[in-house]
Write a protein that holds these residues in place. Structure first.
Motif, PDB file in Angstrom:
ATOM      1  N   ARG A   9       0.836  -1.206   0.000  1.00  0.00           N
ATOM      2  CA  ARG A   9       0.000   0.000   0.000  1.00  0.00           C
ATOM      3  C   ARG A   9       0.872   1.258   0.000  1.00  0.00           C
ATOM      4  O   ARG A   9       0.642   2.197  -0.772  1.00  0.00           O
ATOM      5  CB  ARG A   9      -0.911  -0.012   1.225  1.00  0.00           C
ATOM      6  CG  ARG A   9      -1.881   1.140   1.273  1.00  0.00           C
ATOM      7  CD  ARG A   9      -2.841   1.008   2.442  1.00  0.00           C
ATOM      8  NE  ARG A   9      -2.158   0.806   3.704  1.00  0.00           N
ATOM      9  CZ  ARG A   9      -1.783   1.789   4.530  1.00  0.00           C
ATOM     10  NH1 ARG A   9      -2.055   3.036   4.220  1.00  0.00           N
ATOM     11  NH2 ARG A   9      -1.167   1.532   5.656  1.00  0.00           N
ATOM     12  N   GLU A  10       1.901   1.271   0.847  1.00  0.00           N
ATOM     13  CA  GLU A  10       2.776   2.444   0.926  1.00  0.00           C
ATOM     14  C   GLU A  10       3.522   2.684  -0.395  1.00  0.00           C
ATOM     15  O   GLU A  10       3.668   3.824  -0.826  1.00  0.00           O
ATOM     16  CB  GLU A  10       3.782   2.275   2.068  1.00  0.00           C
ATOM     17  CG  GLU A  10       3.175   2.422   3.439  1.00  0.00           C
ATOM     18  CD  GLU A  10       2.595   3.804   3.673  1.00  0.00           C
ATOM     19  OE1 GLU A  10       3.282   4.798   3.385  1.00  0.00           O
ATOM     20  OE2 GLU A  10       1.450   3.888   4.135  1.00  0.00           O
ATOM     21  N   ILE A  11       3.983   1.615  -1.016  1.00  0.00           N
ATOM     22  CA  ILE A  11       4.714   1.755  -2.278  1.00  0.00           C
ATOM     23  C   ILE A  11       3.791   2.260  -3.378  1.00  0.00           C
ATOM     24  O   ILE A  11       4.154   3.144  -4.160  1.00  0.00           O
ATOM     25  CB  ILE A  11       5.386   0.421  -2.662  1.00  0.00           C
ATOM     26  CG1 ILE A  11       6.549   0.145  -1.711  1.00  0.00           C
ATOM     27  CG2 ILE A  11       5.862   0.443  -4.101  1.00  0.00           C
ATOM     28  CD1 ILE A  11       7.147  -1.241  -1.832  1.00  0.00           C
ATOM     29  N   LYS A  12       2.569   1.743  -3.440  1.00  0.00           N
ATOM     30  CA  LYS A  12       1.620   2.222  -4.453  1.00  0.00           C
ATOM     31  C   LYS A  12       1.311   3.703  -4.263  1.00  0.00           C
ATOM     32  O   LYS A  12       1.254   4.467  -5.234  1.00  0.00           O
ATOM     33  CB  LYS A  12       0.331   1.405  -4.395  1.00  0.00           C
ATOM     34  CG  LYS A  12       0.465   0.030  -5.004  1.00  0.00           C
ATOM     35  CD  LYS A  12      -0.834  -0.739  -4.918  1.00  0.00           C
ATOM     36  CE  LYS A  12      -0.643  -2.159  -5.424  1.00  0.00           C
ATOM     37  NZ  LYS A  12      -1.857  -2.955  -5.295  1.00  0.00           N
ATOM     38  N   LYS A  13       1.111   4.123  -3.011  1.00  0.00           N
ATOM     39  CA  LYS A  13       0.824   5.532  -2.750  1.00  0.00           C
ATOM     40  C   LYS A  13       2.016   6.408  -3.124  1.00  0.00           C
ATOM     41  O   LYS A  13       1.860   7.481  -3.709  1.00  0.00           O
ATOM     42  CB  LYS A  13       0.443   5.725  -1.278  1.00  0.00           C
ATOM     43  CG  LYS A  13      -0.954   5.212  -0.976  1.00  0.00           C
ATOM     44  CD  LYS A  13      -1.311   5.090   0.478  1.00  0.00           C
ATOM     45  CE  LYS A  13      -0.987   6.200   1.392  1.00  0.00           C
ATOM     46  NZ  LYS A  13      -1.469   5.997   2.766  1.00  0.00           N
ATOM     47  N   ALA A  14       3.219   5.930  -2.806  1.00  0.00           N
ATOM     48  CA  ALA A  14       4.422   6.706  -3.131  1.00  0.00           C
ATOM     49  C   ALA A  14       4.621   6.780  -4.642  1.00  0.00           C
ATOM     50  O   ALA A  14       5.026   7.821  -5.165  1.00  0.00           O
ATOM     51  CB  ALA A  14       5.641   6.077  -2.454  1.00  0.00           C
ATOM     52  N   ASP A  15       4.342   5.682  -5.353  1.00  0.00           N
ATOM     53  CA  ASP A  15       4.461   5.688  -6.812  1.00  0.00           C
ATOM     54  C   ASP A  15       3.522   6.704  -7.446  1.00  0.00           C
ATOM     55  O   ASP A  15       3.857   7.313  -8.463  1.00  0.00           O
ATOM     56  CB  ASP A  15       4.154   4.301  -7.388  1.00  0.00           C
ATOM     57  CG  ASP A  15       5.354   3.368  -7.320  1.00  0.00           C
ATOM     58  OD1 ASP A  15       6.492   3.864  -7.246  1.00  0.00           O
ATOM     59  OD2 ASP A  15       5.142   2.150  -7.356  1.00  0.00           O
ATOM     60  N   GLN A  16       2.360   6.882  -6.864  1.00  0.00           N
ATOM     61  CA  GLN A  16       1.409   7.854  -7.400  1.00  0.00           C
ATOM     62  C   GLN A  16       1.926   9.279  -7.226  1.00  0.00           C
ATOM     63  O   GLN A  16       1.670  10.142  -8.063  1.00  0.00           O
ATOM     64  CB  GLN A  16       0.049   7.707  -6.714  1.00  0.00           C
ATOM     65  CG  GLN A  16      -0.671   6.439  -7.106  1.00  0.00           C
ATOM     66  CD  GLN A  16      -1.946   6.228  -6.305  1.00  0.00           C
ATOM     67  OE1 GLN A  16      -2.216   6.940  -5.340  1.00  0.00           O
ATOM     68  NE2 GLN A  16      -2.718   5.232  -6.689  1.00  0.00           N
ATOM     69  N   ARG A  17       2.661   9.512  -6.136  1.00  0.00           N
ATOM     70  CA  ARG A  17       3.210  10.852  -5.898  1.00  0.00           C
ATOM     71  C   ARG A  17       4.381  11.128  -6.829  1.00  0.00           C
ATOM     72  O   ARG A  17       4.442  12.190  -7.442  1.00  0.00           O
ATOM     73  CB  ARG A  17       3.619  11.004  -4.435  1.00  0.00           C
ATOM     74  CG  ARG A  17       2.430  11.060  -3.488  1.00  0.00           C
ATOM     75  CD  ARG A  17       2.844  11.419  -2.085  1.00  0.00           C
ATOM     76  NE  ARG A  17       3.620  10.380  -1.434  1.00  0.00           N
ATOM     77  CZ  ARG A  17       3.107   9.411  -0.666  1.00  0.00           C
ATOM     78  NH1 ARG A  17       1.816   9.355  -0.456  1.00  0.00           N
ATOM     79  NH2 ARG A  17       3.896   8.523  -0.105  1.00  0.00           N
TER      80      ARG A  17
END
Length: 62
Positions: A9-17
């Protein structure tokens, strides 16, 4: 929330940023995993990561 689900979840959110922030999160996760392994294996893995990052950096700075 379990460890793998948290990191996914954290990696997906960071990738979006930004891609850079996503890569940083991936390295944080790798650092946590390699903390509990044999030091020789961890050193080799970090060397391989460094080599891969250097290739990527060279590709995008040309």
């Amino acid at each position: 929330m379990s460890g793998p689900a948290y990191w996914n979840r954290e990696i997906k959110k960071a990738d979006q940023r930004s891609p850079k922030e996503g890569a940083t999160k991936r390295l944080d996760r790798l650092r946590g995993v390699l903390r509990d392994v044999d030091p020789a294996i961890a050193n080799r893995a970090w060397r391989e990561v460094g080599d891969a990052l250097q290739k990527i950096t060279e590709r995008y700075t040309r």
